[in-house]
Scaffold this active site. Structure first.
Site, PDB file in Angstrom:
ATOM      1  N   ARG A 170       0.839  -1.222   0.000  1.00 22.75           N
ATOM      2  CA  ARG A 170       0.000   0.000   0.000  1.00 22.75           C
ATOM      3  C   ARG A 170       0.871   1.269   0.000  1.00 22.75           C
ATOM      4  O   ARG A 170       0.574   2.249   0.698  1.00 22.75           O
ATOM      5  CB  ARG A 170      -0.939   0.040   1.211  1.00 22.75           C
ATOM      6  CG  ARG A 170      -1.925  -1.082   1.280  1.00 22.75           C
ATOM      7  CD  ARG A 170      -2.918  -1.077   0.107  1.00 22.75           C
ATOM      8  NE  ARG A 170      -3.833  -2.167   0.268  1.00 22.75           N
ATOM      9  CZ  ARG A 170      -3.587  -3.410  -0.155  1.00 22.75           C
ATOM     10  NH1 ARG A 170      -2.479  -3.687  -0.811  1.00 22.75           N
ATOM     11  NH2 ARG A 170      -4.471  -4.368   0.029  1.00 22.75           N
ATOM     12  N   SER A 248     -10.567   0.141   3.576  1.00 26.45           N
ATOM     13  CA  SER A 248      -9.772  -0.110   4.791  1.00 26.45           C
ATOM     14  C   SER A 248      -9.168   1.205   5.269  1.00 26.45           C
ATOM     15  O   SER A 248      -8.508   1.888   4.486  1.00 26.45           O
ATOM     16  CB  SER A 248      -8.631  -1.078   4.496  1.00 26.45           C
ATOM     17  OG  SER A 248      -9.142  -2.261   3.938  1.00 26.45           O
ATOM     18  N   GLU A 344      -4.359   4.191   6.027  1.00 26.29           N
ATOM     19  CA  GLU A 344      -4.113   3.880   4.616  1.00 26.29           C
ATOM     20  C   GLU A 344      -4.448   5.085   3.724  1.00 26.29           C
ATOM     21  O   GLU A 344      -3.682   5.401   2.815  1.00 26.29           O
ATOM     22  CB  GLU A 344      -4.943   2.652   4.218  1.00 26.29           C
ATOM     23  CG  GLU A 344      -4.568   2.107   2.867  1.00 26.29           C
ATOM     24  CD  GLU A 344      -5.409   0.909   2.452  1.00 26.29           C
ATOM     25  OE1 GLU A 344      -5.308  -0.150   3.097  1.00 26.29           O
ATOM     26  OE2 GLU A 344      -6.161   1.040   1.473  1.00 26.29           O
TER      27      GLU A 344
HETATM   28  C1  LIG Z   1     -15.210   0.715  -0.710  1.00 24.41           C
HETATM   29  C2  LIG Z   1     -13.725   0.861  -0.958  1.00 24.41           C
HETATM   30  C3  LIG Z   1     -12.942  -0.267  -1.114  1.00 24.41           C
HETATM   31  C4  LIG Z   1     -11.558  -0.148  -1.356  1.00 24.41           C
HETATM   32  N1  LIG Z   1     -10.833  -1.288  -1.518  1.00 24.41           N
HETATM   33  C5  LIG Z   1      -9.501  -1.213  -1.768  1.00 24.41           C
HETATM   34  C6  LIG Z   1      -8.719  -2.398  -1.953  1.00 24.41           C
HETATM   35  O1  LIG Z   1      -9.236  -3.517  -1.941  1.00 24.41           O
HETATM   36  N2  LIG Z   1      -7.390  -2.261  -2.176  1.00 24.41           N
HETATM   37  C7  LIG Z   1      -6.784  -1.043  -2.238  1.00 24.41           C
HETATM   38  O2  LIG Z   1      -5.559  -0.983  -2.457  1.00 24.41           O
HETATM   39  N3  LIG Z   1      -7.498   0.112  -2.068  1.00 24.41           N
HETATM   40  C8  LIG Z   1      -8.839   0.047  -1.845  1.00 24.41           C
HETATM   41  N4  LIG Z   1      -9.567   1.194  -1.648  1.00 24.41           N
HETATM   42  C9  LIG Z   1      -8.883   2.502  -1.682  1.00 24.41           C
HETATM   43  C10 LIG Z   1      -8.970   3.215  -3.054  1.00 24.41           C
HETATM   44  O3  LIG Z   1     -10.004   2.692  -3.832  1.00 24.41           O
HETATM   45  C11 LIG Z   1      -7.661   3.117  -3.853  1.00 24.41           C
HETATM   46  O4  LIG Z   1      -6.587   3.601  -3.092  1.00 24.41           O
HETATM   47  C12 LIG Z   1      -7.739   3.905  -5.162  1.00 24.41           C
HETATM   48  O5  LIG Z   1      -6.610   3.607  -5.955  1.00 24.41           O
HETATM   49  C13 LIG Z   1      -7.835   5.418  -4.951  1.00 24.41           C
HETATM   50  O6  LIG Z   1      -8.140   5.991  -6.215  1.00 24.41           O
HETATM   51  P1  LIG Z   1      -8.720   7.461  -6.333  1.00 24.41           P
HETATM   52  O7  LIG Z   1      -8.711   7.817  -7.774  1.00 24.41           O
HETATM   53  O8  LIG Z   1     -10.030   7.545  -5.663  1.00 24.41           O
HETATM   54  O9  LIG Z   1      -7.613   8.299  -5.563  1.00 24.41           O
HETATM   55  P2  LIG Z   1      -7.803   9.601  -4.649  1.00 24.41           P
HETATM   56  O10 LIG Z   1      -8.499   9.215  -3.388  1.00 24.41           O
HETATM   57  O11 LIG Z   1      -8.394  10.703  -5.439  1.00 24.41           O
HETATM   58  O12 LIG Z   1      -6.280   9.953  -4.308  1.00 24.41           O
HETATM   59  C14 LIG Z   1      -5.521   9.128  -3.468  1.00 24.41           C
HETATM   60  C15 LIG Z   1      -4.083   9.664  -3.433  1.00 24.41           C
HETATM   61  O13 LIG Z   1      -3.494   9.523  -4.715  1.00 24.41           O
HETATM   62  C16 LIG Z   1      -3.101  10.782  -5.254  1.00 24.41           C
HETATM   63  N5  LIG Z   1      -3.423  10.735  -6.691  1.00 24.41           N
HETATM   64  C17 LIG Z   1      -4.623  10.439  -7.248  1.00 24.41           C
HETATM   65  N6  LIG Z   1      -4.519  10.453  -8.581  1.00 24.41           N
HETATM   66  C18 LIG Z   1      -3.243  10.752  -8.878  1.00 24.41           C
HETATM   67  C19 LIG Z   1      -2.530  10.937 -10.099  1.00 24.41           C
HETATM   68  N7  LIG Z   1      -3.104  10.804 -11.297  1.00 24.41           N
HETATM   69  N8  LIG Z   1      -1.217  11.292 -10.018  1.00 24.41           N
HETATM   70  C20 LIG Z   1      -0.589  11.450  -8.829  1.00 24.41           C
HETATM   71  N9  LIG Z   1      -1.221  11.293  -7.647  1.00 24.41           N
HETATM   72  C21 LIG Z   1      -2.538  10.943  -7.668  1.00 24.41           C
HETATM   73  C22 LIG Z   1      -3.915  11.817  -4.506  1.00 24.41           C
HETATM   74  O14 LIG Z   1      -3.261  13.048  -4.462  1.00 24.41           O
HETATM   75  C23 LIG Z   1      -4.009  11.162  -3.123  1.00 24.41           C
HETATM   76  O15 LIG Z   1      -2.812  11.399  -2.414  1.00 24.41           O
HETATM   77  C24 LIG Z   1     -10.959   1.123  -1.425  1.00 24.41           C
HETATM   78  C25 LIG Z   1     -11.757   2.268  -1.265  1.00 24.41           C
HETATM   79  C26 LIG Z   1     -13.131   2.138  -1.038  1.00 24.41           C
HETATM   80  C27 LIG Z   1     -13.977   3.372  -0.913  1.00 24.41           C
END
Ligand SMILES: Cc1cc2nc3c(=O)[nH]c(=O)nc-3n(C[C@H](O)[C@H](O)[C@H](O)COP(=O)(O)OP(=O)(O)OC[C@H]3O[C@@H](n4cnc5c(N)ncnc54)[C@H](O)[C@@H]3O)c2cc1C
Length: 348
Positions: A170, A248, A344
């Site tokens: 992670r 998580s 996380e």
């Molecule tokens: C119901 C649920 C279940 C989940 N299950 C999992 C799981 O099984 N495994 C897991 O690993 N995660 C899980 N997650 C967490 C999440 O889905 C992941 O971390 C996902 O990759 C975040 O994507 P996002 O576009 O929403 O990022 P954001 O929340 O918008 O950003 C997260 C971070 O990444 C940075 N960021 C985003 N996009 C970019 C980019 N293009 N360039 C540089 N930095 C960037 C942001 O600045 C921030 O620091 C879950 C979340 C939820 C709500």
């Protein structure tokens, strides 16, 4: 001569719909980023070019504890294509703004399996490398080829391979600040994924072994694994469209074998997984549950009734309430087990 496209800038934008926890926050300035050139246009902007920047994907791993002071960059770079058809892999290139789960489904439709264990993870493709998303025995790094990212100071686009990304559990260089870290310093615009040939199913995870036993299907194809993962996840995790959450909330802590033996001596039922290097991963959800947090609330933020690792918005929670609840959980887990839980999601 064509004039360069103008930057798409909005002011005083509510971010409530842009984060899966449904937290209230307002971006003073939000810029829609649809290409590398948009980033360069922003950097040349007289007012916003030098301001602090917050990169926003789908907001599913972000806790907005207050209104961001930084200019918010909403990543909307689109596109999906096959860029190499090699003996060992199909390599696909995907725009950072694409929805991760939709891309997983699309690769299966094209006949390029390999991402099925990572189905239904919310968010964008561009954020997937940031925390090296993982689930059901697979991590992004296992299917990663390279990515393009734009430096948020110089505007230069660079291509990084897995080594340069520094993937860990992670974690990656994009989540780390300080010297050598790229957190807040670059914006990922495209990710290339290598889908292995021949395809070999990843079935070692306990929940998938249970599905095999339940269905009697010992040789599931990739679409079946995708369906199983979706069914398991829907039963375990709250849908952010109904209950605000970010999955998580804490990482599973890794402790030494000695520390684990000590804890087992006191709490024989502790859920733990030995790692190849001799250390042991403890189930953070078990630790939180053991401290009596499941179903509890602090203000309008709570601990999910069915999974103590997930914090939820009980309706109208503020980011500050979520942070207060998370700190209280950290303190009680530390008080009882001497273990510091690490969040996380990224807390802004
Ligand atoms: C119901 C649920 C279940 C989940 N299950 C999992 C799981 O099984 N495994 C897991 O690993 N995660 C899980 N997650 C967490 C999440 O889905 C992941 O971390 C996902 O990759 C975040 O994507 P996002 O576009 O929403 O990022 P954001 O929340 O918008 O950003 C997260 C971070 O990444 C940075 N960021 C985003 N996009 C970019 C980019 N293009 N360039 C540089 N930095 C960037 C942001 O600045 C921030 O620091 C879950 C979340 C939820 C709500």
């Amino acid at each position: 001569m064509s004039t360069p496209a103008a930057l798409d800038v909005e002011h005083d934008v509510s971010l409530r719909a842009f984060n899966t926890f449904g937290l209230p926050a307002t971006a003073r300035t939000l810029v829609h980023i649809r290409s590398d050139a948009d980033v360069r246009r922003l950097l040349a902007h007289p007012q916003h070019g030098r301001a602090d920047k917050l990169v926003l994907g789908g907001g599913s791993n972000l806790i907005l504890s207050r209104d961001p002071q930084a200019v918010v960059l909403r990543v909307e770079v689109m596109g999906r294509r096959l860029v190499a058809d090699r003996d060992d892999a199909f390599v696909v290139e995907v725009g950072a703004g694409e929805n991760w789960h939709e891309v997983v489904g699309w690769t299966l439709d094209q006949g390029w399996p390999g991402l099925e264990n990572l189905a239904l993870i919310p968010g964008t493709v561009g954020a997937a490398p940031v925390q090296n998303i993982g689930a059901y025995g697979l991590e992004l790094k296992d299917r990663f080829e390279s990515l393009d990212a734009v430096d948020l100071v110089t505007g230069r686009t660079v291509t990084l391979d897995a080594r340069a990304c520094g993937f860990a559990y992670r974690d990656s260089v994009f989540k780390r600040g300080g010297f050598g870290g790229l957190a807040g310093k670059s914006l990922i615009t495209r990710v290339r994924l290598a889908l292995p040939r021949p395809w070999v199913p990843v079935l070692g995870y306990l929940d998938l072994e249970r599905k095999i036993a339940e269905t009697g299907n010992r040789t599931p194809d990739a679409r079946t694994i995708f369906d199983w993962v979706c069914t398991i996840r829907r039963a375990k995790l709250p849908d952010p469209a109904e209950i605000g959450n970010c999955g998580s909330f804490f990482k599973n802590p890794v402790v030494s074998a000695e520390q684990c033996r000590d804890i087992i001596g006191r709490d024989p039922e502790i859920v733990h997984y030995p790692l190849p290097d001799g250390s042991v991963k403890l189930a953070a959800g078990w630790l939180i549950d053991a401290c009596g947090w499941k179903g509890k609330s602090v203000g309008r933020a709570g601990v999910y009734e069915r999974q103590a690792l997930v914090l939820v918005n009980r309706g109208g929670a503020s980011g500050a309430e979520v942070v207060t609840l998370a700190r209280a959980i950290q303190e009680s887990v530390y008080g009882r087990f001497g273990i510091r839980l690490e969040p996380e999601p990224v807390i802004v």
